[in-house]
Design an enzyme around this catalytic site. Structure first.
Site, PDB file in Angstrom:
ATOM      1  N   ALA A 233      39.084  -5.368   6.107  1.00 18.76           N
ATOM      2  CA  ALA A 233      38.445  -4.572   5.477  1.00 18.76           C
ATOM      3  C   ALA A 233      38.231  -5.480   3.661  1.00 18.76           C
ATOM      4  O   ALA A 233      39.321  -7.064   3.918  1.00 18.76           O
ATOM      5  CB  ALA A 233      39.790  -3.289   4.804  1.00 18.76           C
ATOM      6  N   GLU A 234      37.188  -5.124   3.200  1.00 18.07           N
ATOM      7  CA  GLU A 234      36.803  -5.737   2.628  1.00 18.07           C
ATOM      8  C   GLU A 234      37.593  -5.982   0.818  1.00 18.07           C
ATOM      9  O   GLU A 234      37.846  -7.113   0.142  1.00 18.07           O
ATOM     10  CB  GLU A 234      35.350  -5.815   1.260  1.00 18.07           C
ATOM     11  CG  GLU A 234      34.629  -4.575   0.746  1.00 18.07           C
ATOM     12  CD  GLU A 234      34.805  -3.316   2.290  1.00 18.07           C
ATOM     13  OE1 GLU A 234      33.972  -2.480   1.731  1.00 18.07           O
ATOM     14  OE2 GLU A 234      35.314  -3.255   3.325  1.00 18.07           O
TER      15      GLU A 234
END
Length: 506
Positions: free
Chosen positions: A333-334
């Site tokens: 996940a960024e």
């Protein structure tokens, strides 16, 4: 007779004794009693970096203190988003203390969107990874850098509106970006950000200013905290010097000017619990749910054992629920997570654990956590094997448009970074074949602004699966049960070839 001690040794011995004494009893104390005290010297017409992602890691105590000083105005605020109406930075929008936002996402903040479109606020819409790197590079004293993110889009060409007039016409556009080629690949130059102040949220801080983040609370906080001329930290816990082990310190004291005790309760923007996959797929009518299920189940077949994968919100996030037997993938996940788990059960939710859609999540065994600048470094470098995301339109050569509709702006988020290295990261699009009005979404040429040029490798819809070549165009490789090639042609504006071994979607 003993030899005399050289004179040069004596000052060193004195220095050593003094140094030892100062180390055993630190006199430096950066704590402030209140947030108001911490921002006493803050001035308007400044650039302020504000950490947080969604509601996680947001320095609300400090934001509220700025809200209570209306004379601090004409601010340029750098943040991934601007909170929500009445919450976080949303308050500073409503009080008109912010004149310009540098952000990647508007999201559901209707006040933010309205102020931008009506000309009351300037917005420099910037890819999420570029914001993170602008702050990290500035912190390292690097004035500019080249990135593949946003090449071939209106961010690069300078056609993105920065400010509107009251009548809805554009008063100011963004500036075109310098481009350059390295090793056969095109890049754009981005100038770094240098903040005057940074408002940061940490889990623990000592009185020297050393800080530790909890779970996914790091996000933009570390890079921003290291960047500004004057960094103020609010911490959930203030501990004694020495309680944080040296290897546990994420933001070092050298970057921090003031520390305060956080006074605000943590909030969750989108409380989401674990559900059966069939419940997550439900969308309006039973027919719509069936279409989504068909797409998601087919998309799950793209996963291969051991892959590192980044998933967009919506249908892509549901796809891992249908992983083939024996296949294990690692979700990135960024906002700083490698090893993203599923949604929590009631009672397991944690405000410091959210996914890019701001939903509560868990961590899988073996997960690791870091800042957003590290997340996007992994992405741009091609360490992610595959990204799966939705789209508004895809062209016959793999151009992707998924961030802007006429008259509506949600933001670019991290998508421009995610599709910036298609040579190493496979880009899968999941979407319904036509829009709500029945118009084709697979076109000869996208009519909406591009997220990335020639980046999509596979399109999965409720009717078909296409393989995409950036030079040869579309090839139909699978069709849904009961759907003919003629029907697919009638609902696809772009031309396509039909594979000799055309198969049904399973």
């Amino acid at each position: 007779m003993a030899r005399p001690v050289p004179a040069v040794v004596r000052p060193f011995a004195v220095w050593r004794r003094q140094f030892s004494a100062s180390c055993s009893r630190p006199a430096v104390d950066k704590r402030c009693t209140t947030a108001a005290d911490a921002i006493t010297d803050m001035k308007g017409s400044s650039t302020i970096l504000v950490g947080g992602f969604g509601f996680s890691g947001v320095p609300n105590t400090l934001i509220n203190a700025v809200r209570d000083r209306p004379e601090i105005k004409d601010l340029t605020v750098v943040s991934n988003n601007a909170g929500m109406p009445g919450a976080g930075l949303g308050q500073l929008l409503e009080s008109k203390q912010i004149s310009k936002m540098i952000a990647s996402f508007i999201g559901e903040n209707k006040v933010f969107e309205k102020m931008y479109l009506s000309g009351d606020l300037a917005l420099e819409l910037t890819p999420q990874g570029t914001i993170a790197e602008k702050c990290a590079a500035g912190a390292a004293g690097v004035p500019a850098f080249y990135t593949p993110a946003a090449y071939g889009t209106i961010v690069q060409t300078g056609e993105l509106p920065v400010r509107y007039n009251k009548d809805g016409t554009v008063a100011e556009y963004s500036k075109p970006k310098e481009t350059r080629e390295f090793n056969g690949k095109a890049y754009i130059m981005e100038e770094s950000i240098f903040g005057d102040y940074a408002l940061i949220k940490a889990d623990k801080a000592d009185k020297l200013g050393n800080c530790q983040f909890r779970k996914a609370q790091n996000n933009f906080n570390e890079a921003m905290g290291k960047n500004a001329k004057y960094t103020i930290v609010e911490a959930d816990q203030i501990v004694e010097v020495g309680e944080l082990r040296p290897e546990e310190i994420h933001l070092q004291a050298i970057y921090v000017n003031k520390v305060i005790q956080s006074q605000e309760k943590k909030q969750i923007e989108k409380l989401t619990y674990a559900k059966d996959p069939s419940e997550m797929l439900q969308a309006g009518s039973g027919e719509a749910t069936a279409r989504r299920e068909r797409i998601v189940k087919r998309a799950a077949k793209e996963f291969q054992d051991g892959m590192y994968v980044n998933l967009g919100i919506g249908m892509p996030l549901i796809a891992p629920s249908y992983l083939p037997e024996g296949v294990e993938v690692f979700l990135q996940a960024e906002n700083g997570i490698l090893g993203l788990g599923g949604y929590p059960r009631p009672g397991e939710e944690d405000p410091d654990l959210i996914n890019p859609g701001k939903e509560t999540v868990t961590l899988s065994k073996g997960a690791s956590l870091f800042g957003s600048h590290e997340s996007f470094g992994m992405i741009r470098a091609g360490r992610i094997d595959m990204t799966m995301l939705g789209a508004l339109q895809v062209s016959q050569y793999g151009d992707l448009a998924n961030f802007m509709l006429p008259g509506k702006v949600k933001g670019v988020g991290g998508a421009m970074d995610l599709v910036a290295n298609p040579e190493k990261t496979k880009v899968i699009v999941t979407m319904e074949h036509t829009d709500k009005k029945g118009n084709p979404k697979i076109l000869s040429q996208c009519s909406f602004p591009l997220t990335g040029p020639r980046c999509v490798s596979t399109i999965i819809t409720d009717l078909a699966v296409f393989q995409v070549s950036t030079t040869d165009g579309l090839t139909l490789v699978e069709h849904a049960e009961g759907v003919t090639v003629d029907e697919i042609r009638s609902k696809t504006e772009a031309p396509f070839k039909v594979a000799a071994d055309l198969k049904p979607m399973l």
